[in-house]
Write a protein that holds these residues in place. Sequence first.
Motif, PDB file in Angstrom:
ATOM      1  N   ALA A   1       0.829  -1.198   0.000  1.00  0.00           N
ATOM      2  CA  ALA A   1       0.000   0.000   0.000  1.00  0.00           C
ATOM      3  C   ALA A   1       0.866   1.252   0.000  1.00  0.00           C
ATOM      4  O   ALA A   1       1.652   1.468   0.910  1.00  0.00           O
ATOM      5  N   VAL A   2       0.740   2.033  -1.053  1.00  0.00           N
ATOM      6  CA  VAL A   2       1.433   3.309  -1.106  1.00  0.00           C
ATOM      7  C   VAL A   2       0.388   4.378  -0.860  1.00  0.00           C
ATOM      8  O   VAL A   2      -0.514   4.558  -1.653  1.00  0.00           O
ATOM      9  N   ALA A   3       0.490   5.042   0.278  1.00  0.00           N
ATOM     10  CA  ALA A   3      -0.602   5.919   0.683  1.00  0.00           C
ATOM     11  C   ALA A   3      -0.309   7.394   0.478  1.00  0.00           C
ATOM     12  O   ALA A   3      -0.874   8.237   1.129  1.00  0.00           O
ATOM     13  N   GLU A   4       0.624   7.701  -0.414  1.00  0.00           N
ATOM     14  CA  GLU A   4       0.956   9.107  -0.636  1.00  0.00           C
ATOM     15  C   GLU A   4       0.207   9.664  -1.835  1.00  0.00           C
ATOM     16  O   GLU A   4       0.346   9.168  -2.942  1.00  0.00           O
ATOM     17  N   PRO A   5      -0.622  10.689  -1.625  1.00  0.00           N
ATOM     18  CA  PRO A   5      -1.288  11.303  -2.772  1.00  0.00           C
ATOM     19  C   PRO A   5      -0.267  12.009  -3.660  1.00  0.00           C
ATOM     20  O   PRO A   5       0.792  12.415  -3.187  1.00  0.00           O
ATOM     21  N   SER A   6      -0.573  12.152  -4.926  1.00  0.00           N
ATOM     22  CA  SER A   6       0.366  12.782  -5.857  1.00  0.00           C
ATOM     23  C   SER A   6       0.520  14.273  -5.541  1.00  0.00           C
ATOM     24  O   SER A   6      -0.403  14.908  -5.011  1.00  0.00           O
TER      25      SER A   6
ATOM     26  N   LYS B   1     -10.587   5.979  -6.986  1.00  0.00           N
ATOM     27  CA  LYS B   1      -9.933   4.873  -6.276  1.00  0.00           C
ATOM     28  C   LYS B   1      -8.711   5.401  -5.544  1.00  0.00           C
ATOM     29  O   LYS B   1      -7.767   5.885  -6.168  1.00  0.00           O
ATOM     30  N   VAL B   2      -8.735   5.295  -4.210  1.00  0.00           N
ATOM     31  CA  VAL B   2      -7.598   5.760  -3.404  1.00  0.00           C
ATOM     32  C   VAL B   2      -6.376   4.875  -3.664  1.00  0.00           C
ATOM     33  O   VAL B   2      -6.501   3.760  -4.165  1.00  0.00           O
ATOM     34  N   SER B   3      -5.215   5.368  -3.269  1.00  0.00           N
ATOM     35  CA  SER B   3      -3.980   4.625  -3.561  1.00  0.00           C
ATOM     36  C   SER B   3      -3.882   3.314  -2.783  1.00  0.00           C
ATOM     37  O   SER B   3      -3.126   2.426  -3.160  1.00  0.00           O
TER      38      SER B   3
ATOM     39  N   ASN C   1     -11.054  17.966  -6.036  1.00  0.00           N
ATOM     40  CA  ASN C   1      -9.668  17.568  -5.707  1.00  0.00           C
ATOM     41  C   ASN C   1      -9.453  17.506  -4.195  1.00  0.00           C
ATOM     42  O   ASN C   1      -8.790  16.587  -3.696  1.00  0.00           O
ATOM     43  N   ALA C   2     -10.051  18.457  -3.473  1.00  0.00           N
ATOM     44  CA  ALA C   2      -9.969  18.410  -2.010  1.00  0.00           C
ATOM     45  C   ALA C   2     -10.678  17.153  -1.508  1.00  0.00           C
ATOM     46  O   ALA C   2     -10.234  16.507  -0.544  1.00  0.00           O
ATOM     47  N   ALA C   3     -11.770  16.775  -2.183  1.00  0.00           N
ATOM     48  CA  ALA C   3     -12.507  15.560  -1.818  1.00  0.00           C
ATOM     49  C   ALA C   3     -11.619  14.324  -1.994  1.00  0.00           C
ATOM     50  O   ALA C   3     -11.578  13.438  -1.132  1.00  0.00           O
ATOM     51  N   LYS C   4     -10.888  14.266  -3.104  1.00  0.00           N
ATOM     52  CA  LYS C   4     -10.002  13.115  -3.363  1.00  0.00           C
ATOM     53  C   LYS C   4      -8.860  13.086  -2.340  1.00  0.00           C
ATOM     54  O   LYS C   4      -8.470  12.020  -1.861  1.00  0.00           O
ATOM     55  N   LEU C   5      -8.358  14.263  -1.992  1.00  0.00           N
ATOM     56  CA  LEU C   5      -7.272  14.330  -1.007  1.00  0.00           C
ATOM     57  C   LEU C   5      -7.766  13.876   0.368  1.00  0.00           C
ATOM     58  O   LEU C   5      -7.053  13.192   1.105  1.00  0.00           O
ATOM     59  N   TRP C   6      -9.001  14.223   0.687  1.00  0.00           N
ATOM     60  CA  TRP C   6      -9.624  13.787   1.943  1.00  0.00           C
ATOM     61  C   TRP C   6      -9.717  12.264   1.970  1.00  0.00           C
ATOM     62  O   TRP C   6      -9.416  11.616   2.976  1.00  0.00           O
ATOM     63  N   MET C   7     -10.109  11.662   0.840  1.00  0.00           N
ATOM     64  CA  MET C   7     -10.189  10.199   0.770  1.00  0.00           C
ATOM     65  C   MET C   7      -8.803   9.572   0.961  1.00  0.00           C
ATOM     66  O   MET C   7      -8.649   8.569   1.659  1.00  0.00           O
ATOM     67  N   GLU C   8      -7.793  10.178   0.354  1.00  0.00           N
ATOM     68  CA  GLU C   8      -6.426   9.658   0.530  1.00  0.00           C
ATOM     69  C   GLU C   8      -6.021   9.706   2.005  1.00  0.00           C
ATOM     70  O   GLU C   8      -5.377   8.789   2.519  1.00  0.00           O
TER      71      GLU C   8
ATOM     72  N   SER D   1      -5.268   6.355   4.349  1.00  0.00           N
ATOM     73  CA  SER D   1      -3.845   6.206   4.683  1.00  0.00           C
ATOM     74  C   SER D   1      -3.756   5.462   6.012  1.00  0.00           C
ATOM     75  O   SER D   1      -4.757   5.310   6.723  1.00  0.00           O
ATOM     76  N   ASP D   2      -2.569   5.006   6.369  1.00  0.00           N
ATOM     77  CA  ASP D   2      -2.385   4.346   7.680  1.00  0.00           C
ATOM     78  C   ASP D   2      -2.841   5.275   8.801  1.00  0.00           C
ATOM     79  O   ASP D   2      -3.525   4.852   9.735  1.00  0.00           O
TER      80      ASP D   2
END
Length: 358
Positions: free
Chosen positions: A13-18, A110-112, A276-283, A287-288
């Motif tokens: 699992a790579v949990a870092e957003p781009s 789809k989150v990372s 985009n803020a929504a996608k970042l929130w999901m990331e 994340s761990d």
Amino acid sequence: MTTALVIASSAVAVAEPSAELVEAAKKEGMLTTIALPHDWCGYGDVIAAFKAKYPEIKVNELNPDASSADEVEAIKANKDNKGPQAPDVVDVGLAFGPQMKSEGLLQPYKVSTWDEIPDNIKDAEGHWYGDYYGVMSFLVNKDLVENTPKDWADLLKPEYAGQVALAGDPRGSNQAILAVLAAGMATGAAPGKEAGEAGLKFFAELNKAGNFVPVIGKAGTLAQGSTPIVIMWDYNALAARDTLAGNPPAEVVVPASGILAGVYVQGISAYAPQPNAAKLWMEHLYSDEGQLGWLKGYCHPARFNAMVKDGKIPQDLLDALPPAESYEKAYFPTLEEVDGNREAVTAGWDAVVGANVQ
């Protein structure tokens, strides 16, 4: 641990957003959430961690006490509104995910860490995905209730007159809708429509006996004595017990039968003003750090099994959870069963039970 949420995944699992996503989200400068009480699932700290990580993004929190049905309506009502009343993201009961997808209210993402979310609790296209689960329990005010009820049938005893409440309105609250399912399953009814109808009969009997209180139960009403026994998710009950800190003393019980696990799901509004803020929130949530934030709030996060396997969960967090046996016997209803129950309960509550919960 039930096998319902066991997954096999060799993916790391790579949990870092781009960097591009982070930049685009910062440019939007805001995230609008809805229905996230700070004492639900540790959300207060989860939101604070997001703010600390991304100070450039303001978190605009709408109606923390909204039900899943309210969340659906908020997106519908603000389809053409790009202002602060339009939610970017939702956290709803499992049955509401497919419903919202079919109505075109969610956009896929789809989150990372997607591969570590069990397949049976996510939409293959990414419109909605499981976030955490808990089991139905009783929160009991020990100053007012001498004998703690151990099972659903106990709630019908005369000693609990005017004491039993739900933690939501069963015509729109996912938590309350599934409490009815659990009560029905405890009678031996098959999960789904059948148990929903049996659960309605149980609550009708509870109401007729004078034991049911048509007040939405929470820590405050429990402490005041208006709802000495509240049927709610274990994580909400445990958080309430901690908040009350012995005043009054509270006990959390997972009933002996009808042990129901309930999964909630995340989704991004198809009309999100800040996608985009929504996608970042999901990331952040997947994340761990986000998953452990929910676990601190007594919720089993979606990636729980994968994280246990990878040794990512501190022992003290595992030790703070109720005994594993309660979860081993938990039943995870299928989407069809959850849907069948929801339809039976929301359509039948007024006619069968007739108690106006508010």
